[in-house]
Design an enzyme around this catalytic site. Structure first.
Site, PDB file in Angstrom:
ATOM      1  N   ASP A 173       0.600  -0.032  -5.154  1.00  0.00           N
ATOM      2  CA  ASP A 173      -0.740   0.805  -4.795  1.00  0.00           C
ATOM      3  C   ASP A 173      -2.011   0.884  -5.773  1.00  0.00           C
ATOM      4  O   ASP A 173      -2.451   0.051  -6.542  1.00  0.00           O
ATOM      5  CB  ASP A 173      -0.773   2.450  -4.417  1.00  0.00           C
ATOM      6  CG  ASP A 173      -0.839   2.979  -3.626  1.00  0.00           C
ATOM      7  OD1 ASP A 173      -1.189   3.281  -2.069  1.00  0.00           O
ATOM      8  OD2 ASP A 173      -2.472   3.952  -3.626  1.00  0.00           O
ATOM      9  N   CYS A 233      -1.772   3.198  11.234  1.00  0.00           N
ATOM     10  CA  CYS A 233      -1.849   4.727  12.122  1.00  0.00           C
ATOM     11  C   CYS A 233      -2.658   5.537  12.848  1.00  0.00           C
ATOM     12  O   CYS A 233      -3.646   6.199  13.112  1.00  0.00           O
ATOM     13  CB  CYS A 233      -0.822   6.790  10.967  1.00  0.00           C
ATOM     14  SG  CYS A 233      -2.580   6.239   9.791  1.00  0.00           S
ATOM     15  N   GLY A 254       5.034   7.176  -0.848  1.00  0.00           N
ATOM     16  CA  GLY A 254       6.340   6.802  -1.029  1.00  0.00           C
ATOM     17  C   GLY A 254       7.111   6.444  -0.156  1.00  0.00           C
ATOM     18  O   GLY A 254       8.365   6.252  -0.083  1.00  0.00           O
ATOM     19  N   GLY A 255       6.565   7.398   1.385  1.00  0.00           N
ATOM     20  CA  GLY A 255       7.404   7.792   2.321  1.00  0.00           C
ATOM     21  C   GLY A 255       8.236   5.957   2.486  1.00  0.00           C
ATOM     22  O   GLY A 255       9.674   6.323   2.183  1.00  0.00           O
ATOM     23  N   LYS A 256       7.524   5.194   3.008  1.00  0.00           N
ATOM     24  CA  LYS A 256       8.121   4.057   3.312  1.00  0.00           C
ATOM     25  C   LYS A 256       9.230   3.566   2.402  1.00  0.00           C
ATOM     26  O   LYS A 256       9.803   2.672   3.136  1.00  0.00           O
ATOM     27  CB  LYS A 256       6.941   3.257   4.559  1.00  0.00           C
ATOM     28  CG  LYS A 256       6.415   4.049   5.368  1.00  0.00           C
ATOM     29  CD  LYS A 256       5.939   2.717   5.833  1.00  0.00           C
ATOM     30  CE  LYS A 256       4.257   4.343   6.992  1.00  0.00           C
ATOM     31  NZ  LYS A 256       3.821   5.369   6.457  1.00  0.00           N
ATOM     32  N   ASP A 281       1.121  -1.483   5.276  1.00  0.00           N
ATOM     33  CA  ASP A 281       1.114   0.127   5.383  1.00  0.00           C
ATOM     34  C   ASP A 281      -0.583   0.237   5.124  1.00  0.00           C
ATOM     35  O   ASP A 281      -1.173   0.837   4.641  1.00  0.00           O
ATOM     36  CB  ASP A 281       1.348   0.911   5.271  1.00  0.00           C
ATOM     37  CG  ASP A 281       2.073   2.565   5.866  1.00  0.00           C
ATOM     38  OD1 ASP A 281       0.697   2.302   7.151  1.00  0.00           O
ATOM     39  OD2 ASP A 281       1.931   3.291   5.298  1.00  0.00           O
ATOM     40  N   CYS A 327       1.057  -1.278  -0.306  1.00  0.00           N
ATOM     41  CA  CYS A 327       0.383  -0.151  -0.012  1.00  0.00           C
ATOM     42  C   CYS A 327       1.031   1.406   0.337  1.00  0.00           C
ATOM     43  O   CYS A 327       1.135   2.087   0.846  1.00  0.00           O
ATOM     44  CB  CYS A 327      -0.909   0.044   1.340  1.00  0.00           C
ATOM     45  SG  CYS A 327      -1.873  -1.236   1.395  1.00  0.00           S
ATOM     46  N   ALA A 328       1.428   0.860  -0.925  1.00  0.00           N
ATOM     47  CA  ALA A 328       2.547   2.029  -1.683  1.00  0.00           C
ATOM     48  C   ALA A 328       2.340   3.789  -1.164  1.00  0.00           C
ATOM     49  O   ALA A 328       3.475   4.253  -0.247  1.00  0.00           O
ATOM     50  CB  ALA A 328       3.872   2.109  -1.969  1.00  0.00           C
TER      51      ALA A 328
END
Length: 401
Positions: free
Chosen positions: A256, A354, A236-238, A301, A232-233
């Site tokens: 995604d 989160c 793309g932070g992670k 994520d 679940c990009a």
């Protein structure tokens, strides 16, 4: 903090109207557009607009109590006045404020108390019940932390620099920052600045990424040369953090359902010098099936309520409800069931959200393991907002057979 320019008050009014009353308008994008369209505003003006805008969104329910009515497209200036009086912000009486009766507001302010927990913490009534049920007596401590302003944290891009070098480069551009203990790549700003204008940003030396979010890349335990999927990009932070941890060696497949997010990821990857990332849109179930039993590491994520990140997205508490959370929990379980099949035997995945609700977090993992005994949880970690950064949950799960 003072509001003494009429055009700033009008800007705040229009941004609030858009955020509260237009469909699918999110505060961060609304304020970004507002500031872009008023390039003549100096840094002080921009700071005033941003702070008042976000604080009004954060404290909407409390301000509605002081106003004596719910916010409507026609009474947003009254909402602004209620905030200015409550926060003791110096302001000029612009013509837009004429006719607003402030006596009722000041009478309530003088009381110094509010009648309910929902008003005190400025959250919907249903959320008080949910938090109380899921977190017990700790909920108020966490809600108190979620109503604070989020610090700005950067992740030094280890493909290009180190935190120490980044701190020095930012100092050259008048941005004061410092390292965070126990977060190897994190650098925190002394005060909020538009870091996207810096040369350091343009050269791909950092990404803006909360300290809690930076834990996830490490938690996944990636190794150079592995095949890794970020399922679940998003933008793309992670994904970019994983590329840095893998030193650009091996393959990362970023998936995604939204193509525009993956386009943004590609842009960011180019700037960061991360060239082991391939993007694929999840256009149908075949995209996942082709990867069955082929992946060393998997990051899920998962979409969630976002209740752990209300510090930076305060408007989301007004946009979700319990029915949304119930729906998203079904989706989380489905995603884990479908995507976990990508792992090889002996491969590991991280399920992360989160959210701070156990029903989206450890209870979801327990449910998954119960239905899939060929997987086991190695460890999990929850980071609560009261620890200073965003609320996150992460579980490391291994496929046994």
């Amino acid at each position: 903090m003072e509001l003494i320019h009429r055009n700033l008050a009008i800007g705040i009014h229009d941004a609030l109207q858009e955020t509260f009353f237009e469909k699918n308008k999110y505060a961060d994008k609304v304020i970004e557009r507002l500031l872009k369209s008023h390039r003549q505003w100096g840094s002080q003006d921009r700071a005033v607009v941003s702070e008042i805008f976000y604080n009004i969104i954060r404290w909407k329910k409390r301000l509605e109590y002081y106003m004596g009515e719910g916010v409507k497209p026609t009474n947003i200036y009254k909402l602004i006045i209620a905030y200015l009086l409550w926060s003791k912000t110096n302001y000029k009486r612009f013509e837009e404020f004429e006719g607003i009766k402030i006596a009722d507001i000041t009478t309530k302010l003088k009381k110094g108390t509010v009648p309910t927990k929902a008003i005190e913490h400025s959250i919907p009534e249903w959320l008080v019940e949910t938090l109380e049920r899921e977190l017990g007596e700790k909920w108020e401590k966490e809600m108190h932390a979620l109503n604070e302003k989020a610090p700005t944290v950067l992740r030094a891009n280890s493909l290009r620099t180190t935190p120490k070098e980044l701190i020095s480069d930012l100092a050259d551009e008048n941005v004061v920052s410092y390292p965070i203990k126990n977060y190897p790549d994190a650098v925190q700003l002394e005060e909020k600045k538009n870091v996207f204008l810096t040369t350091a940003f343009k050269e791909g030396l950092f990404e803006v990424q909360d300290a809690s979010s930076q834990k996830i890349g490490y938690f996944l335990d990636v190794k150079e040369g592995q095949r890794v999927v970020d399922a679940c990009a998003g933008a793309g932070g992670k994904t970019l953090h994983l590329a840095a941890l893998m030193k650009n060696k091996g393959q990362i497949i970023a998936l995604d359902i939204f193509e525009w997010k993956l386009t943004e990821l590609k842009r960011r990857a180019k700037r960061a010098g991360a060239h082991n990332i391939e993007t694929r849109v999840i256009s149908d179930t075949k995209v996942i099936k082709r990867l069955h039993d082929k992946v060393d590491r998997l990051l899920i994520d998962a979409p969630c309520s976002g209740l752990g990140v209300l510090k930076r997205n305060p408007d989301s508490k007004w946009k979700i409800d319990q029915a949304f959370i119930d729906r998203i929990k079904k989706e989380q379980q489905q995603i884990m069931q479908d995507y976990s099949k990508m792992l090889k035997v002996g491969g590991k995945m991280v399920y992360a959200t989160c959210s701070i609700l156990p029903s989206e977090n450890n209870l979801q993992v327990e449910e998954f393991i119960k239905n899939n005994p060929n997987y086991k949880m190695i460890k999990d970690e929850k980071v609560m907002p009261s620890e200073g950064y965003d609320g996150f949950y992460m579980a490391l799960i291994e496929r046994l057979s």
